[in-house]
Scaffold this motif. Structure first.
Motif, mmCIF file in Angstrom:
data_model
loop_
_atom_site.group_PDB
_atom_site.id
_atom_site.type_symbol
_atom_site.label_atom_id
_atom_site.label_comp_id
_atom_site.label_asym_id
_atom_site.label_seq_id
_atom_site.Cartn_x
_atom_site.Cartn_y
_atom_site.Cartn_z
ATOM 1 N N PHE A 36 40.343 44.734 37.337
ATOM 2 C CA PHE A 36 40.758 43.915 38.469
ATOM 3 C C PHE A 36 39.889 42.656 38.553
ATOM 4 O O PHE A 36 38.796 42.601 37.977
ATOM 5 C CB PHE A 36 40.636 44.714 39.769
ATOM 6 C CG PHE A 36 41.522 45.937 39.807
ATOM 7 C CD1 PHE A 36 42.791 45.879 40.375
ATOM 8 C CD2 PHE A 36 41.093 47.160 39.264
ATOM 9 C CE1 PHE A 36 43.603 46.991 40.410
ATOM 10 C CE2 PHE A 36 41.915 48.290 39.284
ATOM 11 C CZ PHE A 36 43.165 48.192 39.862
ATOM 12 N N TYR A 37 40.383 41.668 39.289
ATOM 13 C CA TYR A 37 39.601 40.464 39.547
ATOM 14 C C TYR A 37 39.684 40.168 41.048
ATOM 15 O O TYR A 37 40.560 40.674 41.753
ATOM 16 C CB TYR A 37 40.132 39.277 38.735
ATOM 17 C CG TYR A 37 41.494 38.796 39.169
ATOM 18 C CD1 TYR A 37 41.638 37.810 40.167
ATOM 19 C CD2 TYR A 37 42.659 39.312 38.603
ATOM 20 C CE1 TYR A 37 42.888 37.375 40.580
ATOM 21 C CE2 TYR A 37 43.917 38.882 39.012
ATOM 22 C CZ TYR A 37 44.021 37.921 40.001
ATOM 23 O OH TYR A 37 45.255 37.485 40.413
ATOM 24 N N SER A 38 38.779 39.379 41.531
ATOM 25 C CA SER A 38 38.766 39.028 42.953
ATOM 26 C C SER A 38 39.193 37.579 43.150
ATOM 27 O O SER A 38 39.177 36.774 42.209
ATOM 28 C CB SER A 38 37.363 39.232 43.537
ATOM 29 O OG SER A 38 36.458 38.300 42.970
ATOM 30 N N LYS A 39 39.539 37.242 44.367
ATOM 31 C CA LYS A 39 39.957 35.886 44.690
ATOM 32 C C LYS A 39 38.831 34.891 44.454
ATOM 33 O O LYS A 39 39.054 33.777 43.973
ATOM 34 C CB LYS A 39 40.415 35.835 46.151
ATOM 35 C CG LYS A 39 40.928 34.480 46.594
ATOM 36 C CD LYS A 39 41.397 34.532 48.044
ATOM 37 C CE LYS A 39 41.935 33.174 48.488
ATOM 38 N NZ LYS A 39 42.417 33.218 49.897
ATOM 39 N N ASN A 40 37.609 35.307 44.760
ATOM 40 C CA ASN A 40 36.461 34.410 44.632
ATOM 41 C C ASN A 40 35.943 34.296 43.208
ATOM 42 O O ASN A 40 35.196 33.366 42.892
ATOM 43 C CB ASN A 40 35.332 34.875 45.559
ATOM 44 C CG ASN A 40 35.722 34.769 47.024
ATOM 45 O OD1 ASN A 40 36.488 33.883 47.404
ATOM 46 N ND2 ASN A 40 35.196 35.674 47.848
ATOM 47 N N ASN A 41 36.300 35.265 42.367
ATOM 48 C CA ASN A 41 35.822 35.241 40.986
ATOM 49 C C ASN A 41 36.970 35.666 40.062
ATOM 50 O O ASN A 41 36.969 36.773 39.502
ATOM 51 C CB ASN A 41 34.622 36.173 40.827
ATOM 52 C CG ASN A 41 33.820 35.847 39.575
ATOM 53 O OD1 ASN A 41 34.264 35.090 38.705
ATOM 54 N ND2 ASN A 41 32.629 36.424 39.462
ATOM 55 N N PRO A 42 37.968 34.808 39.891
ATOM 56 C CA PRO A 42 39.197 35.199 39.187
ATOM 57 C C PRO A 42 39.045 35.398 37.681
ATOM 58 O O PRO A 42 39.952 35.928 37.053
ATOM 59 C CB PRO A 42 40.147 34.028 39.484
ATOM 60 C CG PRO A 42 39.237 32.865 39.720
ATOM 61 C CD PRO A 42 38.027 33.433 40.402
ATOM 62 N N ASP A 43 37.914 35.002 37.122
ATOM 63 C CA ASP A 43 37.741 35.139 35.675
ATOM 64 C C ASP A 43 36.864 36.333 35.280
ATOM 65 O O ASP A 43 36.638 36.567 34.100
ATOM 66 C CB ASP A 43 37.133 33.857 35.097
ATOM 67 C CG ASP A 43 38.079 32.681 35.222
ATOM 68 O OD1 ASP A 43 39.297 32.883 35.056
ATOM 69 O OD2 ASP A 43 37.603 31.561 35.507
ATOM 70 N N LYS A 44 36.376 37.058 36.277
ATOM 71 C CA LYS A 44 35.527 38.212 35.991
ATOM 72 C C LYS A 44 36.303 39.507 36.241
ATOM 73 O O LYS A 44 36.772 39.763 37.348
ATOM 74 C CB LYS A 44 34.269 38.188 36.854
ATOM 75 C CG LYS A 44 33.316 39.340 36.542
ATOM 76 C CD LYS A 44 32.057 39.279 37.398
ATOM 77 C CE LYS A 44 31.122 40.435 37.055
ATOM 78 N NZ LYS A 44 29.901 40.413 37.887
#
Length: 479
Positions: free
Chosen positions: A419-427
Protein backbone atom coordinates in the motif's frame (compact mmCIF):
# COMPACT_ATOMS: atom_id res chain seq x y z
CA UNK A 1 -3.84 2.31 -29.16
CA UNK A 2 -1.77 3.96 -31.84
CA UNK A 3 1.94 4.45 -31.24
CA UNK A 4 3.27 8.00 -30.91
CA UNK A 5 5.05 7.70 -34.26
CA UNK A 6 1.91 6.96 -36.23
CA UNK A 7 0.67 9.40 -38.82
CA UNK A 8 -2.88 10.78 -38.78
CA UNK A 9 -3.91 8.39 -41.55
CA UNK A 10 -2.61 5.40 -39.56
CA UNK A 11 -4.57 6.51 -36.51
CA UNK A 12 -7.69 6.87 -38.63
CA UNK A 13 -7.09 3.35 -39.97
CA UNK A 14 -6.89 2.01 -36.40
CA UNK A 15 -10.21 3.62 -35.51
CA UNK A 16 -11.83 2.43 -38.75
CA UNK A 17 -10.69 -1.19 -38.36
CA UNK A 18 -11.52 -1.43 -34.66
CA UNK A 19 -14.89 -2.61 -33.42
CA UNK A 20 -17.34 -1.45 -30.78
CA UNK A 21 -18.99 -4.10 -28.61
CA UNK A 22 -22.11 -3.41 -26.56
CA UNK A 23 -21.38 -5.37 -23.41
CA UNK A 24 -24.07 -5.75 -20.71
CA UNK A 25 -21.44 -5.27 -17.99
CA UNK A 26 -19.07 -2.58 -19.28
CA UNK A 27 -21.29 -0.84 -21.81
CA UNK A 28 -19.91 0.17 -25.20
CA UNK A 29 -16.26 -0.81 -25.46
CA UNK A 30 -13.92 -0.42 -28.40
CA UNK A 31 -11.24 -2.97 -29.21
CA UNK A 32 -8.10 -2.61 -31.31
CA UNK A 33 -8.16 -4.13 -34.84
CA UNK A 34 -5.61 -6.80 -33.83
CA UNK A 35 -7.89 -7.93 -31.02
CA UNK A 36 -10.81 -8.07 -33.45
CA UNK A 37 -8.66 -10.19 -35.77
CA UNK A 38 -8.10 -12.67 -32.93
CA UNK A 39 -11.78 -12.66 -31.95
CA UNK A 40 -12.78 -13.54 -35.52
CA UNK A 41 -10.75 -16.78 -35.54
CA UNK A 42 -12.46 -20.16 -35.09
CA UNK A 43 -10.17 -20.88 -32.14
CA UNK A 44 -11.55 -17.88 -30.25
CA UNK A 45 -15.14 -18.19 -31.49
CA UNK A 46 -15.15 -21.64 -29.86
CA UNK A 47 -15.46 -19.83 -26.51
CA UNK A 48 -19.04 -18.87 -27.43
CA UNK A 49 -19.98 -22.47 -26.70
CA UNK A 50 -18.30 -22.92 -23.30
CA UNK A 51 -20.30 -21.89 -20.23
CA UNK A 52 -18.47 -19.51 -17.90
CA UNK A 53 -19.88 -21.22 -14.78
CA UNK A 54 -20.10 -24.75 -16.14
CA UNK A 55 -22.89 -26.78 -14.56
CA UNK A 56 -24.19 -23.80 -12.57
CA UNK A 57 -26.49 -23.12 -15.52
CA UNK A 58 -28.58 -26.09 -14.39
CA UNK A 59 -29.01 -24.45 -10.98
CA UNK A 60 -29.21 -20.77 -11.95
CA UNK A 61 -31.06 -20.41 -15.30
CA UNK A 62 -29.58 -16.95 -15.87
CA UNK A 63 -26.00 -18.23 -15.75
CA UNK A 64 -25.91 -18.88 -19.48
CA UNK A 65 -22.98 -16.54 -20.19
CA UNK A 66 -19.87 -17.89 -21.87
CA UNK A 67 -16.09 -17.61 -21.84
CA UNK A 68 -16.36 -15.55 -25.05
CA UNK A 69 -17.82 -12.40 -23.51
CA UNK A 70 -15.77 -12.78 -20.32
CA UNK A 71 -12.55 -12.82 -22.36
CA UNK A 72 -13.56 -9.67 -24.22
CA UNK A 73 -14.34 -8.03 -20.89
CA UNK A 74 -10.93 -8.92 -19.46
CA UNK A 75 -9.18 -7.48 -22.53
CA UNK A 76 -11.16 -4.27 -22.14
CA UNK A 77 -10.40 -3.89 -18.41
CA UNK A 78 -6.70 -4.63 -18.97
CA UNK A 79 -6.55 -1.71 -21.36
CA UNK A 80 -8.51 0.56 -19.03
CA UNK A 81 -6.24 -0.15 -16.05
CA UNK A 82 -3.03 0.38 -18.02
CA UNK A 83 -4.26 3.61 -19.54
CA UNK A 84 -5.19 4.87 -16.08
CA UNK A 85 -1.70 4.05 -14.81
CA UNK A 86 -0.07 5.69 -17.84
CA UNK A 87 -2.08 8.88 -17.34
CA UNK A 88 -1.15 9.19 -13.66
CA UNK A 89 2.43 7.93 -14.00
CA UNK A 90 3.88 8.75 -17.43
CA UNK A 91 7.34 8.03 -16.01
CA UNK A 92 6.51 4.30 -16.14
CA UNK A 93 7.04 4.37 -19.89
CA UNK A 94 3.95 2.30 -20.69
CA UNK A 95 3.83 2.04 -24.48
CA UNK A 96 0.95 1.32 -26.83
CA UNK A 97 2.68 -1.98 -27.59
CA UNK A 98 2.67 -2.86 -23.87
CA UNK A 99 -1.06 -2.16 -23.66
CA UNK A 100 -1.81 -4.16 -26.79
CA UNK A 101 0.16 -7.18 -25.53
CA UNK A 102 -1.55 -7.12 -22.13
CA UNK A 103 -4.94 -6.86 -23.82
CA UNK A 104 -4.11 -9.85 -26.05
CA UNK A 105 -3.19 -11.84 -22.93
CA UNK A 106 -6.51 -10.84 -21.33
CA UNK A 107 -8.38 -11.81 -24.48
CA UNK A 108 -6.67 -15.20 -24.78
CA UNK A 109 -6.17 -16.23 -21.14
CA UNK A 110 -9.11 -18.67 -21.23
CA UNK A 111 -8.58 -20.22 -24.67
CA UNK A 112 -7.65 -23.52 -23.02
CA UNK A 113 -10.93 -24.15 -21.23
CA UNK A 114 -12.76 -27.32 -22.17
CA UNK A 115 -16.47 -28.26 -21.96
CA UNK A 116 -18.14 -26.69 -18.92
CA UNK A 117 -14.97 -24.78 -18.03
CA UNK A 118 -13.34 -25.93 -14.77
CA UNK A 119 -15.31 -29.19 -14.78
CA UNK A 120 -13.20 -30.40 -17.71
CA UNK A 121 -9.70 -29.93 -16.30
CA UNK A 122 -10.52 -30.05 -12.58
CA UNK A 123 -12.79 -33.11 -12.65
CA UNK A 124 -12.83 -34.99 -15.94
CA UNK A 125 -9.19 -34.87 -17.10
CA UNK A 126 -8.01 -35.23 -13.50
CA UNK A 127 -9.98 -38.49 -13.32
CA UNK A 128 -9.28 -39.85 -16.80
CA UNK A 129 -5.65 -38.80 -17.20
CA UNK A 130 -4.26 -38.10 -13.72
CA UNK A 131 -0.68 -38.59 -14.92
CA UNK A 132 -1.07 -35.59 -17.24
CA UNK A 133 -1.21 -32.94 -14.45
CA UNK A 134 -3.00 -30.86 -17.07
CA UNK A 135 -4.51 -27.43 -16.47
CA UNK A 136 -6.43 -25.10 -18.74
CA UNK A 137 -3.73 -22.39 -18.43
CA UNK A 138 -1.26 -24.70 -20.18
CA UNK A 139 -3.82 -25.42 -22.87
CA UNK A 140 -4.43 -21.68 -23.24
CA UNK A 141 -0.86 -20.99 -24.39
CA UNK A 142 -0.93 -24.07 -26.63
CA UNK A 143 -4.19 -22.90 -28.21
CA UNK A 144 -2.80 -19.36 -28.49
CA UNK A 145 0.27 -20.62 -30.36
CA UNK A 146 -2.00 -22.70 -32.59
CA UNK A 147 -4.26 -19.67 -33.23
CA UNK A 148 -1.31 -17.47 -34.19
CA UNK A 149 0.09 -20.08 -36.57
CA UNK A 150 -3.20 -21.10 -38.20
CA UNK A 151 -4.22 -17.51 -38.87
CA UNK A 152 -0.81 -16.07 -39.78
CA UNK A 153 -1.10 -13.52 -36.99
CA UNK A 154 2.63 -12.83 -36.72
CA UNK A 155 2.35 -10.72 -39.86
CA UNK A 156 -0.64 -8.91 -38.37
CA UNK A 157 1.29 -8.30 -35.14
CA UNK A 158 4.20 -6.79 -37.05
CA UNK A 159 1.75 -4.49 -38.82
CA UNK A 160 0.82 -2.98 -35.45
CA UNK A 161 4.39 -2.58 -34.24
CA UNK A 162 4.76 -5.77 -32.17
CA UNK A 163 7.85 -7.97 -32.12
CA UNK A 164 6.60 -11.56 -32.60
CA UNK A 165 9.63 -13.08 -30.85
CA UNK A 166 9.67 -10.93 -27.72
CA UNK A 167 6.00 -10.04 -27.50
CA UNK A 168 4.62 -13.55 -28.07
CA UNK A 169 6.81 -14.72 -25.18
CA UNK A 170 5.49 -11.85 -23.07
CA UNK A 171 1.86 -12.77 -23.83
CA UNK A 172 2.46 -16.45 -22.99
CA UNK A 173 4.06 -15.49 -19.68
CA UNK A 174 1.12 -13.28 -18.72
CA UNK A 175 -1.31 -16.14 -19.41
CA UNK A 176 0.60 -19.00 -17.80
CA UNK A 177 3.26 -17.51 -15.55
CA UNK A 178 7.01 -18.25 -15.74
CA UNK A 179 7.59 -20.59 -18.68
CA UNK A 180 11.15 -21.76 -17.94
CA UNK A 181 11.59 -22.64 -14.27
CA UNK A 182 15.20 -23.76 -14.77
CA UNK A 183 16.12 -20.37 -16.25
CA UNK A 184 14.33 -18.71 -13.34
CA UNK A 185 16.55 -20.57 -10.89
CA UNK A 186 19.66 -19.58 -12.85
CA UNK A 187 19.12 -15.83 -13.16
CA UNK A 188 16.54 -15.15 -10.43
CA UNK A 189 14.12 -13.49 -12.88
CA UNK A 190 10.91 -15.38 -13.60
CA UNK A 191 10.06 -13.55 -16.83
CA UNK A 192 11.79 -12.80 -20.13
CA UNK A 193 9.17 -10.89 -22.13
CA UNK A 194 9.66 -7.60 -20.28
CA UNK A 195 12.49 -6.18 -18.18
CA UNK A 196 12.34 -5.51 -14.44
CA UNK A 197 11.15 -1.93 -14.88
CA UNK A 198 7.97 -3.34 -16.49
CA UNK A 199 7.43 -6.16 -13.97
CA UNK A 200 4.09 -4.65 -12.88
CA UNK A 201 2.62 -5.57 -16.28
CA UNK A 202 2.52 -9.19 -15.18
CA UNK A 203 0.04 -8.29 -12.43
CA UNK A 204 -2.73 -7.06 -14.72
CA UNK A 205 -4.33 -10.21 -16.19
CA UNK A 206 -3.28 -13.02 -13.85
CA UNK A 207 -1.65 -11.73 -10.69
CA UNK A 208 0.46 -14.58 -9.26
CA UNK A 209 1.51 -12.46 -6.26
CA UNK A 210 -1.83 -11.75 -4.60
CA UNK A 211 -4.64 -12.52 -7.04
CA UNK A 212 -5.79 -8.91 -7.57
CA UNK A 213 -6.31 -8.74 -11.34
CA UNK A 214 -8.77 -7.74 -14.04
CA UNK A 215 -9.76 -11.36 -14.65
CA UNK A 216 -11.46 -11.32 -11.23
CA UNK A 217 -12.85 -7.85 -11.76
CA UNK A 218 -14.70 -8.99 -14.87
CA UNK A 219 -15.99 -12.30 -13.60
CA UNK A 220 -17.17 -10.76 -10.34
CA UNK A 221 -19.29 -8.24 -12.21
CA UNK A 222 -20.37 -10.65 -14.95
CA UNK A 223 -21.12 -13.71 -12.83
CA UNK A 224 -23.10 -11.82 -10.20
CA UNK A 225 -25.09 -10.06 -12.94
CA UNK A 226 -26.13 -13.33 -14.60
CA UNK A 227 -26.70 -15.14 -11.30
CA UNK A 228 -29.08 -12.39 -10.20
CA UNK A 229 -26.95 -11.53 -7.15
CA UNK A 230 -25.43 -8.25 -5.98
CA UNK A 231 -21.74 -7.54 -6.50
CA UNK A 232 -20.37 -5.33 -3.71
CA UNK A 233 -16.94 -4.75 -5.24
CA UNK A 234 -16.38 -1.75 -7.56
CA UNK A 235 -13.30 -2.24 -9.74
CA UNK A 236 -13.50 1.36 -10.94
CA UNK A 237 -12.51 2.54 -7.47
CA UNK A 238 -9.50 0.20 -7.56
CA UNK A 239 -8.48 1.67 -10.94
CA UNK A 240 -8.61 5.15 -9.42
CA UNK A 241 -6.36 4.28 -6.46
CA UNK A 242 -3.93 1.83 -8.13
CA UNK A 243 -0.34 3.05 -8.35
CA UNK A 244 2.99 1.48 -9.29
CA UNK A 245 5.70 1.65 -6.61
CA UNK A 246 9.11 0.04 -6.27
CA UNK A 247 9.25 -2.87 -3.81
CA UNK A 248 12.61 -4.54 -3.18
CA UNK A 249 13.87 -3.44 -6.59
CA UNK A 250 10.72 -4.58 -8.39
CA UNK A 251 7.86 -2.49 -9.76
CA UNK A 252 4.53 -3.61 -8.26
CA UNK A 253 0.96 -2.36 -8.42
CA UNK A 254 0.08 -0.95 -5.00
CA UNK A 255 -3.14 0.33 -3.48
CA UNK A 256 -3.96 3.39 -1.40
CA UNK A 257 -3.83 2.53 2.32
CA UNK A 258 -7.40 3.63 2.96
CA UNK A 259 -8.55 0.98 0.45
CA UNK A 260 -7.29 -1.97 2.52
CA UNK A 261 -10.76 -2.71 3.86
CA UNK A 262 -12.17 -2.75 0.33
CA UNK A 263 -9.45 -5.21 -0.73
CA UNK A 264 -10.55 -7.58 2.06
CA UNK A 265 -14.13 -7.09 0.84
CA UNK A 266 -12.99 -8.05 -2.66
CA UNK A 267 -11.57 -11.35 -1.49
CA UNK A 268 -14.67 -11.99 0.60
CA UNK A 269 -16.69 -11.35 -2.58
CA UNK A 270 -14.73 -14.16 -4.23
CA UNK A 271 -15.50 -16.45 -1.29
CA UNK A 272 -19.18 -15.48 -1.40
CA UNK A 273 -19.41 -16.19 -5.16
CA UNK A 274 -17.88 -19.63 -4.72
CA UNK A 275 -20.04 -20.51 -1.71
CA UNK A 276 -23.29 -19.33 -3.25
CA UNK A 277 -22.76 -20.50 -6.84
CA UNK A 278 -19.49 -22.12 -7.96
CA UNK A 279 -19.46 -24.59 -5.06
CA UNK A 280 -23.21 -24.71 -4.41
CA UNK A 281 -24.02 -28.26 -3.29
CA UNK A 282 -26.47 -28.85 -6.16
CA UNK A 283 -23.97 -27.39 -8.64
CA UNK A 284 -21.17 -29.70 -7.46
CA UNK A 285 -23.65 -32.61 -7.59
CA UNK A 286 -24.57 -31.86 -11.20
CA UNK A 287 -20.92 -31.45 -12.21
CA UNK A 288 -20.14 -34.82 -10.61
CA UNK A 289 -22.90 -36.32 -12.76
CA UNK A 290 -21.66 -34.64 -15.95
CA UNK A 291 -18.16 -35.89 -15.13
CA UNK A 292 -19.47 -39.45 -14.70
CA UNK A 293 -21.28 -39.17 -18.04
CA UNK A 294 -18.14 -37.90 -19.77
CA UNK A 295 -16.09 -40.76 -18.29
CA UNK A 296 -18.56 -43.33 -19.63
CA UNK A 297 -18.71 -41.59 -23.02
CA UNK A 298 -14.97 -40.89 -23.33
CA UNK A 299 -13.78 -43.63 -25.66
CA UNK A 300 -16.97 -43.47 -27.74
CA UNK A 301 -16.65 -39.77 -28.65
CA UNK A 302 -14.63 -39.56 -31.86
CA UNK A 303 -13.15 -36.23 -32.93
CA UNK A 304 -11.64 -36.34 -36.41
CA UNK A 305 -9.10 -33.84 -37.71
CA UNK A 306 -7.55 -33.27 -41.11
CA UNK A 307 -4.69 -35.65 -41.76
CA UNK A 308 -6.57 -38.66 -40.44
CA UNK A 309 -6.16 -38.18 -36.71
CA UNK A 310 -8.96 -39.37 -34.42
CA UNK A 311 -9.23 -38.30 -30.78
CA UNK A 312 -11.49 -39.06 -27.86
CA UNK A 313 -12.96 -36.73 -25.26
CA UNK A 314 -9.90 -37.06 -23.01
CA UNK A 315 -7.19 -37.22 -25.70
CA UNK A 316 -8.39 -34.13 -27.64
CA UNK A 317 -6.17 -32.03 -25.35
CA UNK A 318 -3.16 -33.53 -27.17
CA UNK A 319 -4.08 -31.86 -30.47
CA UNK A 320 -5.29 -28.27 -30.71
CA UNK A 321 -7.15 -28.91 -33.98
CA UNK A 322 -9.18 -31.58 -32.22
CA UNK A 323 -9.55 -29.47 -29.08
CA UNK A 324 -10.93 -26.57 -31.14
CA UNK A 325 -13.89 -28.82 -31.96
CA UNK A 326 -14.55 -29.70 -28.31
CA UNK A 327 -17.13 -27.52 -26.53
CA UNK A 328 -20.22 -27.83 -24.31
CA UNK A 329 -22.01 -29.21 -27.36
CA UNK A 330 -20.65 -32.64 -26.44
CA UNK A 331 -23.40 -32.66 -23.77
CA UNK A 332 -26.07 -32.50 -26.51
CA UNK A 333 -24.18 -34.99 -28.65
CA UNK A 334 -24.41 -37.54 -25.86
CA UNK A 335 -27.95 -36.59 -24.78
CA UNK A 336 -29.49 -36.98 -28.26
CA UNK A 337 -27.32 -39.84 -29.52
CA UNK A 338 -28.90 -43.00 -30.92
CA UNK A 339 -25.75 -45.02 -30.24
CA UNK A 340 -26.11 -47.84 -27.74
CA UNK A 341 -22.47 -47.24 -26.74
CA UNK A 342 -23.47 -43.90 -25.23
CA UNK A 343 -26.57 -45.23 -23.47
CA UNK A 344 -25.14 -45.20 -19.93
CA UNK A 345 -23.76 -41.68 -20.30
CA UNK A 346 -27.02 -40.58 -21.87
CA UNK A 347 -29.07 -41.86 -18.93
CA UNK A 348 -26.99 -39.80 -16.49
CA UNK A 349 -27.51 -36.61 -18.50
CA UNK A 350 -31.24 -37.33 -18.79
CA UNK A 351 -31.34 -37.51 -15.00
CA UNK A 352 -29.86 -34.01 -14.83
CA UNK A 353 -32.49 -32.64 -17.23
CA UNK A 354 -35.30 -34.23 -15.20
CA UNK A 355 -33.73 -33.19 -11.85
CA UNK A 356 -33.30 -36.81 -10.78
CA UNK A 357 -29.97 -35.99 -9.14
CA UNK A 358 -27.64 -37.94 -6.93
CA UNK A 359 -28.89 -37.86 -3.34
CA UNK A 360 -27.02 -35.66 -0.90
CA UNK A 361 -26.09 -37.66 2.21
CA UNK A 362 -24.28 -35.01 4.22
CA UNK A 363 -20.97 -33.24 4.62
CA UNK A 364 -18.04 -32.72 6.95
CA UNK A 365 -16.36 -29.33 7.33
CA UNK A 366 -12.97 -28.24 8.62
CA UNK A 367 -10.45 -25.42 8.38
CA UNK A 368 -7.60 -27.21 10.19
CA UNK A 369 -5.53 -29.28 9.91
CA UNK A 370 -4.92 -29.24 6.18
CA UNK A 371 -4.31 -33.01 6.14
CA UNK A 372 -7.77 -33.79 7.52
CA UNK A 373 -9.67 -33.91 4.19
CA UNK A 374 -7.22 -36.49 2.86
CA UNK A 375 -7.48 -38.51 6.09
CA UNK A 376 -11.28 -38.43 5.99
CA UNK A 377 -11.42 -39.47 2.34
CA UNK A 378 -8.99 -42.33 2.98
CA UNK A 379 -11.09 -43.44 5.95
CA UNK A 380 -14.21 -43.36 3.77
CA UNK A 381 -12.51 -45.39 1.04
CA UNK A 382 -11.49 -47.95 3.67
CA UNK A 383 -15.08 -48.04 4.90
CA UNK A 384 -16.32 -48.83 1.39
CA UNK A 385 -13.93 -51.77 1.16
CA UNK A 386 -15.81 -53.49 3.96
CA UNK A 387 -18.81 -55.72 3.15
CA UNK A 388 -21.80 -53.40 2.96
CA UNK A 389 -25.27 -54.47 4.11
CA UNK A 390 -28.70 -53.79 2.58
CA UNK A 391 -27.42 -54.35 -0.95
CA UNK A 392 -25.29 -51.17 -0.96
CA UNK A 393 -22.62 -50.93 -3.66
CA UNK A 394 -19.41 -48.93 -2.99
CA UNK A 395 -19.48 -47.64 -6.58
CA UNK A 396 -22.78 -45.86 -5.90
CA UNK A 397 -21.18 -43.48 -3.38
CA UNK A 398 -19.52 -40.20 -4.39
CA UNK A 399 -17.33 -38.00 -2.18
CA UNK A 400 -16.24 -34.53 -3.26
CA UNK A 401 -13.69 -32.23 -1.63
CA UNK A 402 -14.71 -28.57 -1.84
CA UNK A 403 -12.26 -25.82 -0.87
CA UNK A 404 -13.45 -22.29 -0.16
CA UNK A 405 -10.79 -19.65 0.34
CA UNK A 406 -9.60 -16.14 -0.52
CA UNK A 407 -7.63 -17.40 -3.52
CA UNK A 408 -4.34 -18.33 -1.82
CA UNK A 409 -5.33 -21.48 0.06
CA UNK A 410 -4.93 -20.81 3.80
CA UNK A 411 -2.92 -17.59 3.32
CA UNK A 412 -4.14 -14.01 3.72
CA UNK A 413 -3.69 -12.44 0.23
CA UNK A 414 -3.52 -8.94 1.73
CA UNK A 415 -0.24 -9.99 3.38
CA UNK A 416 1.10 -10.09 -0.18
CA UNK A 417 -0.29 -6.67 -1.08
CA UNK A 418 1.57 -3.37 -0.73
CA UNK A 419 0.00 0.00 0.00
CA UNK A 420 0.96 3.66 -0.29
CA UNK A 421 -0.23 6.75 1.55
CA UNK A 422 -1.50 10.07 0.28
CA UNK A 423 1.47 11.89 1.78
CA UNK A 424 4.05 9.45 0.46
CA UNK A 425 2.68 7.99 -2.80
CA UNK A 426 5.99 6.51 -3.96
CA UNK A 427 6.74 4.46 -0.85
CA UNK A 428 5.20 0.97 -0.62
CA UNK A 429 4.40 -0.41 2.83
CA UNK A 430 2.67 -3.37 4.44
CA UNK A 431 -0.33 -2.62 6.60
CA UNK A 432 -0.63 -4.36 9.99
CA UNK A 433 -4.01 -6.06 10.34
CA UNK A 434 -4.89 -4.00 13.43
CA UNK A 435 -4.60 -0.81 11.37
CA UNK A 436 -7.18 -2.09 8.91
CA UNK A 437 -9.89 -3.40 11.23
CA UNK A 438 -10.43 -5.36 14.42
CA UNK A 439 -13.02 -7.54 12.64
CA UNK A 440 -10.85 -9.21 9.99
CA UNK A 441 -11.03 -12.98 9.45
CA UNK A 442 -8.39 -15.17 11.08
CA UNK A 443 -8.94 -18.21 8.85
CA UNK A 444 -8.74 -17.90 5.07
CA UNK A 445 -9.65 -21.40 3.96
CA UNK A 446 -12.19 -24.05 4.76
CA UNK A 447 -12.65 -27.49 3.30
CA UNK A 448 -15.95 -29.29 2.94
CA UNK A 449 -16.23 -32.98 2.06
CA UNK A 450 -19.63 -33.75 0.55
CA UNK A 451 -21.08 -37.21 0.20
CA UNK A 452 -23.65 -38.24 -2.42
CA UNK A 453 -25.41 -41.46 -3.40
CA UNK A 454 -26.17 -42.26 -7.04
CA UNK A 455 -29.38 -44.23 -6.63
CA UNK A 456 -32.69 -42.55 -5.83
CA UNK A 457 -35.08 -45.31 -4.72
CA UNK A 458 -36.23 -44.78 -1.14
CA UNK A 459 -35.00 -48.12 0.20
CA UNK A 460 -31.44 -47.72 -1.08
CA UNK A 461 -31.22 -44.04 -0.14
CA UNK A 462 -32.47 -44.75 3.38
CA UNK A 463 -29.88 -47.51 3.82
CA UNK A 464 -27.11 -45.30 2.40
CA UNK A 465 -27.99 -42.40 4.73
CA UNK A 466 -28.06 -44.70 7.73
CA UNK A 467 -24.68 -46.16 6.85
CA UNK A 468 -23.13 -42.74 6.25
CA UNK A 469 -24.49 -41.19 9.46
CA UNK A 470 -23.11 -44.03 11.55
CA UNK A 471 -19.70 -43.76 9.87
CA UNK A 472 -19.71 -39.97 10.35
CA UNK A 473 -20.41 -40.33 14.09
CA UNK A 474 -17.49 -42.75 14.40
CA UNK A 475 -15.19 -40.29 12.60
CA UNK A 476 -16.26 -37.35 14.80
CA UNK A 477 -15.43 -39.38 17.91
CA UNK A 478 -11.93 -40.07 16.51
CA UNK A 479 -11.38 -36.37 15.71
Amino acid sequence: MATTSESSSEKEETIFQGKVFNDPIHGHLELHPLLVKIIDTSEFQRLRFIKQLGGAYFVYPGASHNRFEHSIGVAHLAGELLRALRTRQPELGITDEDILCVQIAGLCHDLGHGPFSHLFDGNFIAKQRPEKKWKHEKASIEMFDHLVKENDLEAEMKKWGLDPTKDLEFIREMIYGPLDTEDTQDNGRPYEGRSEDKSFLYEIVSNKRNGIDVDKFDYFARDFHHLGMKNNFDYRRFFHFARVCEVDGEKQICVRDKEAGNIYDMFHTRYYLHRRACQHKVHTNIEAMITDAFVKADEHIKIKVSGGGVFTLSTAIDDMKAYTKLTDRVFEKILFSSSTKLREAQQILKRIISRDLYKFLGEMQTNTPTSLPKDVRNAWKEELKKPLTDGLNPEDFVDLVITLDYGMEDKDPVDHTNFYSKNNPDKAVKLPREKVSQLLPTNFSETIIRFYYKKTDETSVSAAKKHFEQWKKNQEVKM
